[in-house]
Design a protein around this motif. Structure first.
Motif, PDB file in Angstrom:
ATOM      1  N   MET A  94       0.864  -1.181   0.000  1.00 57.52           N
ATOM      2  CA  MET A  94       0.000   0.000   0.000  1.00 57.52           C
ATOM      3  C   MET A  94       0.896   1.225   0.000  1.00 57.52           C
ATOM      4  N   LYS A  95       0.457   2.257  -0.705  1.00 54.64           N
ATOM      5  CA  LYS A  95       1.218   3.498  -0.706  1.00 54.64           C
ATOM      6  C   LYS A  95       0.745   4.363   0.461  1.00 54.64           C
ATOM      7  N   ILE A  96       1.715   4.846   1.221  1.00 53.74           N
ATOM      8  CA  ILE A  96       1.433   5.766   2.310  1.00 53.74           C
ATOM      9  C   ILE A  96       2.413   6.927   2.221  1.00 53.74           C
ATOM     10  N   CYS A  97       2.116   7.983   2.931  1.00 55.17           N
ATOM     11  CA  CYS A  97       3.046   9.096   3.094  1.00 55.17           C
ATOM     12  C   CYS A  97       3.198   9.329   4.587  1.00 55.17           C
ATOM     13  N   CYS A  98       4.420   9.569   5.020  1.00 55.12           N
ATOM     14  CA  CYS A  98       4.647   9.816   6.446  1.00 55.12           C
ATOM     15  C   CYS A  98       5.301  11.179   6.622  1.00 55.12           C
ATOM     16  N   SER A  99       5.235  11.653   7.839  1.00 59.34           N
ATOM     17  CA  SER A  99       5.839  12.932   8.187  1.00 59.34           C
ATOM     18  C   SER A  99       7.348  12.745   8.334  1.00 59.34           C
ATOM     19  N   PRO A 100       8.147  13.630   7.760  1.00 58.49           N
ATOM     20  CA  PRO A 100       9.597  13.496   7.925  1.00 58.49           C
ATOM     21  C   PRO A 100      10.043  13.738   9.376  1.00 58.49           C
ATOM     22  N   ASN A 101       9.278  14.502  10.124  1.00 57.83           N
ATOM     23  CA  ASN A 101       9.630  14.799  11.522  1.00 57.83           C
ATOM     24  C   ASN A 101       9.087  13.761  12.496  1.00 57.83           C
ATOM     25  N   ASN A 102       7.957  13.148  12.164  1.00 60.57           N
ATOM     26  CA  ASN A 102       7.307  12.162  13.030  1.00 60.57           C
ATOM     27  C   ASN A 102       6.837  10.996  12.167  1.00 60.57           C
ATOM     28  N   PRO A 103       7.666   9.965  11.969  1.00 60.07           N
ATOM     29  CA  PRO A 103       7.310   8.862  11.065  1.00 60.07           C
ATOM     30  C   PRO A 103       6.061   8.082  11.485  1.00 60.07           C
ATOM     31  N   GLU A 104       5.603   8.246  12.735  1.00 58.02           N
ATOM     32  CA  GLU A 104       4.386   7.553  13.163  1.00 58.02           C
ATOM     33  C   GLU A 104       3.129   8.226  12.616  1.00 58.02           C
ATOM     34  N   LEU A 105       3.242   9.463  12.146  1.00 55.27           N
ATOM     35  CA  LEU A 105       2.116  10.184  11.556  1.00 55.27           C
ATOM     36  C   LEU A 105       2.090   9.864  10.064  1.00 55.27           C
ATOM     37  N   ILE A 106       1.047   9.142   9.638  1.00 55.63           N
ATOM     38  CA  ILE A 106       0.960   8.722   8.233  1.00 55.63           C
ATOM     39  C   ILE A 106      -0.414   9.051   7.675  1.00 55.63           C
ATOM     40  N   ARG A 107      -0.484   9.018   6.352  1.00 53.67           N
ATOM     41  CA  ARG A 107      -1.770   9.054   5.656  1.00 53.67           C
ATOM     42  C   ARG A 107      -1.697   8.014   4.543  1.00 53.67           C
ATOM     43  N   PHE A 108      -2.819   7.393   4.280  1.00 44.86           N
ATOM     44  CA  PHE A 108      -2.899   6.390   3.242  1.00 44.86           C
ATOM     45  C   PHE A 108      -3.269   7.071   1.931  1.00 44.86           C
ATOM     46  N   VAL A 109      -2.441   6.896   0.922  1.00 47.95           N
ATOM     47  CA  VAL A 109      -2.660   7.520  -0.376  1.00 47.95           C
ATOM     48  C   VAL A 109      -3.898   6.887  -1.022  1.00 47.95           C
ATOM     49  N   GLY A 110      -4.797   7.731  -1.494  1.00 50.00           N
ATOM     50  CA  GLY A 110      -6.000   7.255  -2.169  1.00 50.00           C
ATOM     51  C   GLY A 110      -7.183   7.037  -1.249  1.00 50.00           C
ATOM     52  N   HIS A 111      -7.046   7.384   0.017  1.00 51.70           N
ATOM     53  CA  HIS A 111      -8.136   7.239   0.987  1.00 51.70           C
ATOM     54  C   HIS A 111      -8.415   8.606   1.596  1.00 51.70           C
ATOM     55  N   PRO A 112      -9.396   9.331   1.032  1.00 54.92           N
ATOM     56  CA  PRO A 112      -9.604  10.725   1.439  1.00 54.92           C
ATOM     57  C   PRO A 112     -10.395  10.934   2.725  1.00 54.92           C
ATOM     58  N   PHE A 113     -10.911   9.856   3.353  1.00 54.70           N
ATOM     59  CA  PHE A 113     -11.719  10.044   4.560  1.00 54.70           C
ATOM     60  C   PHE A 113     -10.908  10.794   5.600  1.00 54.70           C
ATOM     61  N   PRO A 114     -11.427  11.770   6.285  1.00 54.37           N
ATOM     62  CA  PRO A 114     -12.790  12.269   6.440  1.00 54.37           C
ATOM     63  C   PRO A 114     -13.098  13.498   5.598  1.00 54.37           C
ATOM     64  N   LEU A 115     -12.322  13.753   4.540  1.00 51.57           N
ATOM     65  CA  LEU A 115     -12.515  14.948   3.730  1.00 51.57           C
ATOM     66  C   LEU A 115     -13.913  15.048   3.122  1.00 51.57           C
ATOM     67  N   PRO A 116     -14.446  14.016   2.456  1.00 50.65           N
ATOM     68  CA  PRO A 116     -15.798  14.146   1.881  1.00 50.65           C
ATOM     69  C   PRO A 116     -16.872  14.408   2.937  1.00 50.65           C
ATOM     70  N   LEU A 117     -16.774  13.759   4.086  1.00 54.45           N
ATOM     71  CA  LEU A 117     -17.731  13.985   5.159  1.00 54.45           C
ATOM     72  C   LEU A 117     -17.650  15.423   5.658  1.00 54.45           C
TER      73      LEU A 117
END
Length: 134
Positions: A94-117
């Protein structure tokens, strides 16, 4: 007096709904700003989650991914879920992006939740607020 109270009630409800929507949007935008380092993560397992609705049990699956940043391994469970166990196979990437300062903070690429809500709640709240001024 009753009409004025109901108008104020709908204004307050509209402001609350719009504020919740705005907070959801801002939370997602901040993760896009902070999480800029693209990484391929491996799905190591699927966590089961059960929901009971009207006497029916629904089984959902949250993918748990493992990724390595600067030689250190991290494991995170996704906040989103799926009804199909076959959607995220164990050992798949799976593609993810992480924070360079805090690698535990991630987002999953292609999963926009909770943006649409957040957008929907902001529109509903904005419409209620707009109707107050008509």
């Amino acid at each position: 007096m009753g009409d004025a109270m109901s108008d104020v009630f709908f204004l307050v409800v509209g402001i609350i709904i719009a504020a919740i929507g705005l907070l959801l949007i801002m939370a997602k935008v901040f993760t896009y700003i902070q999480c800029t380092v693209p990484i391929n993560a491996t799905v190591v397992r699927l966590e089961k989650d059960y929901t009971y609705f009207r006497g029916i049990t629904y089984t959902y699956y949250h993918p748990v991914v493992e990724y390595v940043v600067e030689g250190k391994s991290y494991t995170q469970m996704a906040s989103f879920r799926t009804l199909r166990a076959s959607k995220y196979q164990v050992n798949s990437q799976m593609k993810i992006c992480c924070s360079p300062n805090n690698p535990e903070l991630i987002r999953f690429v292609g999963h926009p939740f909770p943006l649409p809500l957040g957008v929907v709640l902001l529109l509903i709240g904005g419409t209620i607020i707009f109707c107050f001024f008509l």
